[in-house]
Write a protein that holds these residues in place. Structure first.
Motif, PDB file in Angstrom:
ATOM      1  N   SER A 144      25.465 110.447  49.009  1.00 11.87           N
ATOM      2  CA  SER A 144      24.909 111.683  48.453  1.00 11.87           C
ATOM      3  C   SER A 144      23.945 111.418  47.308  1.00 11.87           C
ATOM      4  N   ASP A 145      23.279 112.500  46.856  1.00 10.12           N
ATOM      5  CA  ASP A 145      22.409 112.399  45.679  1.00 10.12           C
ATOM      6  C   ASP A 145      23.221 111.992  44.446  1.00 10.12           C
ATOM      7  N   ALA A 146      24.448 112.526  44.327  1.00 10.73           N
ATOM      8  CA  ALA A 146      25.297 112.174  43.188  1.00 10.73           C
ATOM      9  C   ALA A 146      25.619 110.693  43.189  1.00 10.73           C
ATOM     10  N   ALA A 147      25.918 110.144  44.377  1.00  6.16           N
ATOM     11  CA  ALA A 147      26.195 108.706  44.486  1.00  6.16           C
ATOM     12  C   ALA A 147      24.942 107.896  44.151  1.00  6.16           C
ATOM     13  N   ALA A 148      23.768 108.405  44.586  1.00  2.00           N
ATOM     14  CA  ALA A 148      22.518 107.705  44.288  1.00  2.00           C
ATOM     15  C   ALA A 148      22.264 107.653  42.782  1.00  2.00           C
ATOM     16  N   TRP A 149      22.559 108.753  42.086  1.00  2.00           N
ATOM     17  CA  TRP A 149      22.354 108.783  40.635  1.00  2.00           C
ATOM     18  C   TRP A 149      23.247 107.764  39.943  1.00  2.00           C
ATOM     19  N   LYS A 150      24.511 107.684  40.375  1.00  2.00           N
ATOM     20  CA  LYS A 150      25.420 106.707  39.771  1.00  2.00           C
ATOM     21  C   LYS A 150      24.961 105.288  40.085  1.00  2.00           C
ATOM     22  N   ALA A 151      24.454 105.070  41.295  1.00  2.00           N
ATOM     23  CA  ALA A 151      23.955 103.741  41.656  1.00  2.00           C
ATOM     24  C   ALA A 151      22.761 103.357  40.787  1.00  2.00           C
ATOM     25  N   GLU A 152      21.880 104.324  40.536  1.00  2.00           N
ATOM     26  CA  GLU A 152      20.710 104.064  39.687  1.00  2.00           C
ATOM     27  C   GLU A 152      21.127 103.754  38.252  1.00  2.00           C
ATOM     28  N   LEU A 153      22.143 104.483  37.779  1.00  2.00           N
ATOM     29  CA  LEU A 153      22.654 104.262  36.434  1.00  2.00           C
ATOM     30  C   LEU A 153      23.244 102.863  36.291  1.00  2.00           C
ATOM     31  N   LEU A 154      24.019 102.445  37.274  1.00  2.00           N
ATOM     32  CA  LEU A 154      24.617 101.109  37.249  1.00  2.00           C
ATOM     33  C   LEU A 154      23.544 100.022  37.333  1.00  2.00           C
ATOM     34  N   ALA A 155      22.530 100.266  38.154  1.00  2.00           N
ATOM     35  CA  ALA A 155      21.437  99.298  38.272  1.00  2.00           C
ATOM     36  C   ALA A 155      20.671  99.181  36.959  1.00  2.00           C
ATOM     37  N   ALA A 156      20.506 100.325  36.248  1.00  2.00           N
ATOM     38  CA  ALA A 156      19.810 100.299  34.957  1.00  2.00           C
ATOM     39  C   ALA A 156      20.573  99.464  33.949  1.00  2.00           C
ATOM     40  N   ALA A 157      21.905  99.363  34.126  1.00  2.00           N
ATOM     41  CA  ALA A 157      22.726  98.536  33.237  1.00  2.00           C
ATOM     42  C   ALA A 157      22.765  97.081  33.677  1.00  2.00           C
ATOM     43  N   GLY A 158      21.995  96.740  34.711  1.00  2.00           N
ATOM     44  CA  GLY A 158      21.881  95.344  35.137  1.00  2.00           C
ATOM     45  C   GLY A 158      22.859  94.911  36.207  1.00  2.00           C
ATOM     46  N   ALA A 159      23.629  95.853  36.768  1.00  2.00           N
ATOM     47  CA  ALA A 159      24.614  95.485  37.785  1.00  2.00           C
ATOM     48  C   ALA A 159      23.949  95.229  39.134  1.00  2.00           C
ATOM     49  N   GLU A 160      24.622  94.419  39.950  1.00  2.00           N
ATOM     50  CA  GLU A 160      24.244  94.281  41.359  1.00  2.00           C
ATOM     51  C   GLU A 160      25.043  95.331  42.120  1.00  2.00           C
ATOM     52  N   VAL A 161      24.367  96.372  42.579  1.00  2.00           N
ATOM     53  CA  VAL A 161      25.039  97.554  43.094  1.00  2.00           C
ATOM     54  C   VAL A 161      25.121  97.497  44.621  1.00  2.00           C
ATOM     55  N   HIS A 162      26.334  97.643  45.154  1.00  2.00           N
ATOM     56  CA  HIS A 162      26.567  97.690  46.599  1.00  2.00           C
ATOM     57  C   HIS A 162      26.999  99.102  46.955  1.00  2.00           C
ATOM     58  N   VAL A 163      26.190  99.772  47.775  1.00  2.00           N
ATOM     59  CA  VAL A 163      26.475 101.133  48.194  1.00  2.00           C
ATOM     60  C   VAL A 163      26.986 101.117  49.630  1.00  2.00           C
ATOM     61  N   PHE A 164      28.138 101.730  49.843  1.00  2.00           N
ATOM     62  CA  PHE A 164      28.751 101.785  51.165  1.00  2.00           C
ATOM     63  C   PHE A 164      28.692 103.222  51.675  1.00  2.00           C
ATOM     64  N   PHE A 192      31.934 109.252  32.849  1.00  2.00           N
ATOM     65  CA  PHE A 192      30.559 109.018  32.415  1.00  2.00           C
ATOM     66  C   PHE A 192      30.177 110.128  31.438  1.00  2.00           C
ATOM     67  N   GLY A 193      29.694 109.759  30.280  1.00  2.00           N
ATOM     68  CA  GLY A 193      29.239 110.753  29.326  1.00  2.00           C
ATOM     69  C   GLY A 193      27.753 111.021  29.475  1.00  2.00           C
ATOM     70  N   SER A 194      27.272 112.010  28.728  1.00  2.00           N
ATOM     71  CA  SER A 194      25.822 112.215  28.633  1.00  2.00           C
ATOM     72  C   SER A 194      25.239 111.093  27.778  1.00  2.00           C
ATOM     73  N   ILE A 195      24.041 110.657  28.116  1.00  2.00           N
ATOM     74  CA  ILE A 195      23.468 109.465  27.490  1.00  2.00           C
ATOM     75  C   ILE A 195      22.168 109.795  26.773  1.00  2.00           C
ATOM     76  N   VAL A 196      22.051 109.304  25.557  1.00  2.00           N
ATOM     77  CA  VAL A 196      20.773 109.272  24.847  1.00  2.00           C
ATOM     78  C   VAL A 196      20.306 107.821  24.892  1.00  2.00           C
ATOM     79  N   ASN A 197      19.223 107.588  25.595  1.00  2.00           N
ATOM     80  CA  ASN A 197      18.788 106.210  25.860  1.00  2.00           C
ATOM     81  C   ASN A 197      17.634 105.808  24.959  1.00  2.00           C
ATOM     82  N   ARG A 198      17.957 105.013  23.968  1.00  2.00           N
ATOM     83  CA  ARG A 198      16.948 104.340  23.154  1.00  2.00           C
ATOM     84  C   ARG A 198      17.289 102.847  23.186  1.00  2.00           C
ATOM     85  N   SER A 199      17.573 102.369  24.372  1.00  2.00           N
ATOM     86  CA  SER A 199      18.078 101.010  24.558  1.00  2.00           C
ATOM     87  C   SER A 199      17.184  99.990  23.877  1.00  2.00           C
TER      88      SER A 199
END
Length: 484
Positions: A40-60, A132-139
């Motif tokens: 789903s779109d919700a799963a895609a958003w979480k996958a994008e978030l994990l990828a932004a944190a540098g993870a190797e993301v496997h979507v099933f 997952f909380g709301s994020i303010v990103n100034r990484s």
């Protein structure tokens, strides 16, 4: 023997933190395997978030939405064209699922727990070990907000508030802090030296974007601290506090208050505004009010110079706008003569707040071609005689008199004598934008009587001009207003 039990005594040491609904942590995922189940779109958003944190993301997901398929083109997101299984969790650091049913959610949750993998099932709190909380990103500066799943919309609103207070350039400064930390640690002694450096760094971080040579400049600053080359030069910021309502402050004003060492504030600055200041800042009342004992301007000027020379960031907090009848010119001249850096943060002047509360345009093209801000009294407290009253009596001009409570009767008679019609609309307002705000609408010929009833224990603003005809019926009914 009778044994009497006493109530359990309180701990002898105070608590440093109240109860937490959840422990806020920052989980490093760079290079680690992350599992996402669902297309789903919700799963895609979480996958994008994990990828932004540098993870190797496997979507099933046997079926995947377009958003997820587009994301899977990334090297860090791998789409497996089948549903998850028990083997999915092998080597995973985190597991996320978008389950359609509670049965599927429970199965995924239990399988992840058996594998020892932290798990979250989207929108199903009963099957989540973390949220997952709301994020303010100034990484690398990252802020997360959680309401423990109770009110996600509130968390998003908090995030928006925080984002407005934190300049985007903070991300660049945070990156510089990371790059220069080892250098600072090696060159500066723990304690006072390092604290002095990072306090100066923080002042810069909440200002403009870093210059290209920022690291070189910071390195030289660290060396100057080691060498003890004189005391750090302070500075003064003149800040407009607006008419009273803290929500009318500018973002830049809030940042200045948060960075201040000392705040010299006027008597008219509200408590709500002061609540936004840095807790550690020393606050000193230096207000000047007509008819009351006040600080002399020379004393205020000398105090600012002395504090800045001692290395302090001084905020001179003034009601309204510093440059409108705030004696900012005298203060700037004194500070510049003493070699003290000074800057100005404008504020909303009370005339504009009054116009907004009335829903009146001060320069409505059908009524006025100009607007004037005029002082209602001279240095001696009487009506100013050295201004062009004939010009001010122009019926095509909107005039706002500041500090005109004691001279209201003279203002009215002088304008009428100079040719302004006696039935010209007038608004008198005091305590603008504050809980005790009062307003009167009427005509110029009744202004003296109105101020007598209304009083001027609070600063009074008087608006004269045809634009205020539109204010009839909009003002807060405090006194009986004469018809226009």
């Amino acid at each position: 023997m009778n044994i009497v039990s006493s109530p359990r005594s309180e701990p002898c040491h105070p608590r440093h933190i109240d109860d937490l609904a959840a422990l806020p942590v920052f989980f490093k995922l760079k290079g680690k395997r992350a599992v996402v189940a669902g297309g789903s779109d919700a799963a895609a958003w979480k996958a994008e978030l994990l990828a932004a944190a540098g993870a190797e993301v496997h979507v099933f997901a046997a079926e995947a939405d377009a958003a997820l398929l587009a994301l899977a083109e990334s090297a860090t997101v791998i789409h497996h064209n089948h549903d998850w299984s028990r083997d999915t969790f092998s080597g995973a650091a985190i597991a996320i699922c978008d389950a359609e049913t509670d049965e599927e959610a429970e199965d995924f949750f239990e399988a992840a727990r058996e594998a020892g993998v932290p798990v979250n099932v989207i929108d199903k709190p009963a099957f989540c070990e973390f949220q997952f909380g709301s994020i303010v990103n100034r990484s690398p500066a990252v802020i997360a907000i959680s309401t423990d799943g109770a009110a996600p919309i509130l968390g998003q609103a908090i995030r928006r508030r925080i984002e407005t207070l934190i300049p985007p350039a903070l991300a660049d400064w945070a990156g510089i802090a990371r790059d220069i930390r080892d250098t600072v640690t090696k060159r500066l002694a723990a304690g006072q030296q390092r604290r002095a450096f990072w306090e100066r760094f923080t002042d810069r971080a909440f200002g403009s974007a870093p210059p290209p040579a920022a690291i070189d400049e910071l390195t030289r600053e660290a060396d100057s601290i080691v060498a003890g080359l004189g005391q750090h030069q302070g500075r003064v910021t003149l800040v407009g506090a607006g008419p009273g309502d803290a929500e009318l402050l500018t973002l830049k004003a809030v940042r200045a208050l948060q960075a201040a060492d000392v705040i010299l504030f006027d008597d008219l600055v509200s408590e709500d505004v002061l609540e936004l200041a840095r807790r550690e800042a020393k606050r000193m009342l230096v207000g000047k009010r007509g008819g009351r004992e006040s600080c002399r301007q020379d004393d205020i000027n000398n105090m600012m110079v002395s504090l800045a020379k001692a290395g302090k960031h001084v905020v001179r907090l003034k009601g309204g706008d510093p440059m409108i009848f705030g004696r900012a010119g005298e203060e700037i001249a004194r500070l510049e003569a003493a070699g003290v850096p000074v800057s100005v943060v404008p504020g909303i002047t009370s005339a504009l707040a009054m116009a907004s509360s009335l829903g009146v345009s001060l320069t409505h093209r059908d009524c006025a071609q100009s607007v004037r801000f005029v002082t209602g009294h001279s240095r001696k407290g009487e009506l100013p005689r050295d201004i062009d009253w004939k010009s001010i009596a122009d019926p095509k001009t909107t005039t706002i008199f500041y500090m005109g409570g004691r001279t209201a009767g003279e203002i009215a008679s002088t304008l009428i004598n100079r040719g302004l019609p006696a039935d010209t609309p007038v608004v008198i307002a005091k305590a603008i934008s504050r809980p005790g705000q009062r307003q009167w609408t009427g005509a110029l010929y009744d202004m003296s009587a109105a101020i007598g009833e209304m009083g001027y224990d609070e600063p009074v603003l008087i608006g004269v001009g045809e634009v205020f005809l539109a204010a009839r019926g909009r003002a807060l009914p405090a006194l009986a207003a004469a018809p226009f």
